[in-house]
Design a protein around this motif. Structure first.
Motif, mmCIF file in Angstrom:
data_model
loop_
_atom_site.group_PDB
_atom_site.id
_atom_site.type_symbol
_atom_site.label_atom_id
_atom_site.label_comp_id
_atom_site.label_asym_id
_atom_site.label_seq_id
_atom_site.Cartn_x
_atom_site.Cartn_y
_atom_site.Cartn_z
ATOM 1 N N THR A 192 0.860 -1.181 0.000
ATOM 2 C CA THR A 192 0.000 0.000 0.000
ATOM 3 C C THR A 192 0.897 1.230 0.000
ATOM 4 O O THR A 192 1.865 1.291 0.761
ATOM 5 C CB THR A 192 -0.910 0.026 1.245
ATOM 6 N N ILE A 193 0.580 2.201 -0.849
ATOM 7 C CA ILE A 193 1.300 3.478 -0.876
ATOM 8 C C ILE A 193 0.291 4.559 -0.525
ATOM 9 O O ILE A 193 -0.675 4.781 -1.271
ATOM 10 C CB ILE A 193 1.928 3.748 -2.249
ATOM 11 N N ALA A 194 0.483 5.215 0.621
ATOM 12 C CA ALA A 194 -0.519 6.189 1.069
ATOM 13 C C ALA A 194 0.033 7.030 2.202
ATOM 14 O O ALA A 194 0.909 6.594 2.950
ATOM 15 C CB ALA A 194 -1.781 5.463 1.545
ATOM 16 N N ARG A 195 -0.507 8.239 2.341
ATOM 17 C CA ARG A 195 -0.258 9.020 3.540
ATOM 18 C C ARG A 195 -0.805 8.272 4.742
ATOM 19 O O ARG A 195 -1.822 7.572 4.657
ATOM 20 C CB ARG A 195 -0.966 10.388 3.465
ATOM 21 N N LEU A 196 -0.160 8.439 5.867
ATOM 22 C CA LEU A 196 -0.654 7.845 7.107
ATOM 23 C C LEU A 196 -1.648 8.827 7.724
ATOM 24 O O LEU A 196 -1.347 9.562 8.666
ATOM 25 C CB LEU A 196 0.507 7.549 8.056
ATOM 26 N N SER A 197 -2.836 8.850 7.150
ATOM 27 C CA SER A 197 -3.889 9.761 7.593
ATOM 28 C C SER A 197 -5.227 9.025 7.519
ATOM 29 O O SER A 197 -5.353 8.030 6.792
ATOM 30 C CB SER A 197 -3.898 11.034 6.740
ATOM 31 N N PRO A 198 -6.224 9.471 8.258
ATOM 32 C CA PRO A 198 -7.454 8.684 8.413
ATOM 33 C C PRO A 198 -8.140 8.302 7.113
ATOM 34 O O PRO A 198 -8.672 7.189 6.995
ATOM 35 C CB PRO A 198 -8.345 9.598 9.269
ATOM 36 N N GLU A 199 -8.150 9.216 6.123
ATOM 37 C CA GLU A 199 -8.890 8.916 4.899
ATOM 38 C C GLU A 199 -8.309 7.751 4.113
ATOM 39 O O GLU A 199 -8.985 7.151 3.267
ATOM 40 C CB GLU A 199 -8.984 10.162 4.003
ATOM 41 N N LYS A 200 -7.044 7.407 4.374
ATOM 42 C CA LYS A 200 -6.398 6.334 3.619
ATOM 43 C C LYS A 200 -6.688 4.939 4.170
ATOM 44 O O LYS A 200 -6.317 3.937 3.560
ATOM 45 C CB LYS A 200 -4.888 6.567 3.555
ATOM 46 N N GLY A 201 -7.325 4.849 5.332
ATOM 47 C CA GLY A 201 -7.813 3.570 5.822
ATOM 48 C C GLY A 201 -6.747 2.575 6.232
ATOM 49 O O GLY A 201 -7.001 1.365 6.214
ATOM 50 N N ILE A 202 -5.574 3.037 6.636
ATOM 51 C CA ILE A 202 -4.525 2.099 7.054
ATOM 52 C C ILE A 202 -4.968 1.318 8.291
ATOM 53 O O ILE A 202 -4.603 0.154 8.472
ATOM 54 C CB ILE A 202 -3.196 2.832 7.311
ATOM 55 N N ASP A 203 -5.769 1.949 9.142
ATOM 56 C CA ASP A 203 -6.296 1.239 10.311
ATOM 57 C C ASP A 203 -7.173 0.059 9.903
ATOM 58 O O ASP A 203 -7.169 -0.998 10.557
ATOM 59 C CB ASP A 203 -7.070 2.206 11.215
ATOM 60 N N ILE A 204 -7.923 0.211 8.809
ATOM 61 C CA ILE A 204 -8.725 -0.898 8.279
ATOM 62 C C ILE A 204 -7.802 -2.020 7.810
ATOM 63 O O ILE A 204 -8.050 -3.209 8.066
ATOM 64 C CB ILE A 204 -9.612 -0.413 7.120
ATOM 65 N N ALA A 205 -6.723 -1.642 7.133
ATOM 66 C CA ALA A 205 -5.768 -2.633 6.627
ATOM 67 C C ALA A 205 -5.144 -3.432 7.767
ATOM 68 O O ALA A 205 -4.935 -4.648 7.640
ATOM 69 C CB ALA A 205 -4.683 -1.933 5.811
ATOM 70 N N ILE A 206 -4.849 -2.775 8.875
ATOM 71 C CA ILE A 206 -4.206 -3.471 10.000
ATOM 72 C C ILE A 206 -5.140 -4.530 10.586
ATOM 73 O O ILE A 206 -4.726 -5.653 10.883
ATOM 74 C CB ILE A 206 -3.756 -2.453 11.066
ATOM 75 N N VAL A 207 -6.419 -4.194 10.723
ATOM 76 C CA VAL A 207 -7.377 -5.188 11.221
ATOM 77 C C VAL A 207 -7.522 -6.330 10.213
ATOM 78 O O VAL A 207 -7.584 -7.510 10.591
ATOM 79 C CB VAL A 207 -8.739 -4.533 11.512
ATOM 80 N N ALA A 208 -7.544 -5.999 8.925
ATOM 81 C CA ALA A 208 -7.599 -7.042 7.892
ATOM 82 C C ALA A 208 -6.369 -7.941 7.969
ATOM 83 O O ALA A 208 -6.461 -9.170 7.790
ATOM 84 C CB ALA A 208 -7.709 -6.400 6.515
#
Length: 399
Positions: free
Chosen positions: A232-248
């Motif tokens: 995944t290439i993205a800013r570490l900010s809420p709209e990018k959903g990295i928190d969703i990815a971590i749970v996945a």
């Protein structure tokens, strides 16, 4: 005679809009245009990619002191009895901390940033604010130009911005550019009286350049040691959903799948996401690896590219992954269908960790499904260099 253009953007730190501007600047015809660039914050990971033909402007001394930390900035203006500027610097600090969200804070704070910026001395044919909010406001308020053009790189309704603050600026512009049909339609819905102002220009992506960069050496081969590497290439900010990815990722790990999930990017959510990774005991699976100026060798080596965003304008990273014929999984943000044809050019999951994990698991387990997508992408004509012609038409049509 060459036309004089000036582009304004806050910085060239890692981000889709910043990369889009660098691509645009590398595509422009410098036989036709003389180009200046205003950066509110010098440097940035993409800084070295700006063509030498572009002249970078340095803003005035007051703004340079404004940009320092609160204490040295305030002491500077206090010692020089510049009480008006001192007031605006303190007000900027207060609003930054107490605004209802960061987007509105930036909108509100323009009136406190503007006093530190002198109007550019040069007269331009066209001034282009290349990012929503401050860049657009700067183009209107701080540049003498025959034509003003704005850019919006996100879906306005999801951005947190207040439309009433943008109306007078959009009214002053010849055009406001959206980067996807969905973005343009959303702008037209939010600003119905200005419907004719909004035009579509896709982010410029060059397949030739991307493939050349992808063939360069990857310095972090240890991220590809397991059977599966998700990227995944993205800013570490809420709209990018990295928190969703971590749970996945936790769901995938619990199923015994051997994988690494590499996340390239930086942002203000790093500490919270690092803690979330630790809480889920995923230190051997999920890696916040920071920014890479050249991420393409990583894309080329990854098993799947995953974009878990809550919303996007037009994701350049998705387009670049498609150019490198990489199977892509995205969440169902509002413009997802503009970039992905489900089960043909990629896969769309719901915006929840369970469905995202299930979609990734389905792909990992099905080499034939992956190959189908890869074969289809190999036969597509991908790339958007021709979009520069739309900008030329806008620039030249005022004559």
């Amino acid at each position: 005679m060459k036309k004089n253009l000036v582009f304004i953007i806050p910085s060239l730190e890692a981000g889709g809009a910043e990369k889009s501007l660098v691509n645009l600047l590398n595509t422009l015809d410098y036989q036709r245009y003389a180009v200046d660039l205003v950066l509110l914050k010098p440097g940035g990971v993409f800084s070295d990619l700006v063509p030498k033909a572009v002249n970078r402007l340095e803003l005035n001394v007051d703004f340079q002191y404004f940009s320092r930390g609160l204490l040295p900035s305030c002491l500077h203006f206090l010692c020089r009895l510049q009480f008006r500027l001192l007031y605006h610097r303190l007000a900027f600090f207060v609003i930054s901390r107490w605004a209802k969200n960061a987007a509105v804070g930036e909108q509100q704070n323009w009136k406190h940033m503007r006093p530190f910026i002198q109007t550019l001395p040069k007269r331009y044919d066209v001034a282009i604010g290349f990012l929503e909010k401050t860049s657009n406001y700067f183009a209107v308020d701080c540049v003498n130009a025959k034509v003003k053009i704005g850019w919006i790189h996100t879906t306005y309704s999801n951005s947190g911005m207040e439309s009433k603050r943008d109306v007078p600026y959009f009214e002053s512009m010849k055009a406001v550019i959206g980067v996807s049909p969905e973005c343009v339609a959303d702008l037209q819905q939010n600003f119905p009286a200005l419907k004719g102002k909004f035009q579509l220009i896709y982010n410029i992506v060059s397949p030739t350049l991307i493939r050349q960069l992808a063939d360069q050496e990857c310095p972090d081969l240890h991220y590809f040691e397991k059977p599966v590497t998700l990227l995944t290439i993205a800013r570490l900010s809420p709209e990018k959903g990295i928190d969703i990815a971590i749970v996945a990722a936790r769901i995938l790990a619990d199923k015994g799948i051997e994988f690494m999930w590499l996340i390239l990017g930086e942002g203000n959510e790093r500490a919270a996401l690092t803690q979330q990774i630790a809480d889920h005991q995923l230190q051997n699976h999920v890696f916040l690896a920071g920014v890479r100026v050249n991420p393409y060798p990583y894309v080329q080596r990854a098993t799947l590219y995953v974009q878990p965003s809550r919303y996007e304008g037009k994701s350049m990273a998705i387009e670049e992954a498609k150019i490198l014929h990489k199977p892509v999984v995205v969440t169902h943000f509002s413009s997802a269908l503009d970039q992905i044809e489900p089960d043909v050019t990629g896969f769309i999951a719901n915006q929840d960790a369970v469905h995202l994990a299930a979609t990734i698991e389905r792909l990992i387990a099905n080499d034939f499904l992956q190959k189908q997508v890869v074969d289809h992408l190999q036969n597509l004509a991908l790339g958007t260099e021709a979009e520069i012609q739309k900008l030329y038409q806008l620039i030249d049509s005022h004559e």
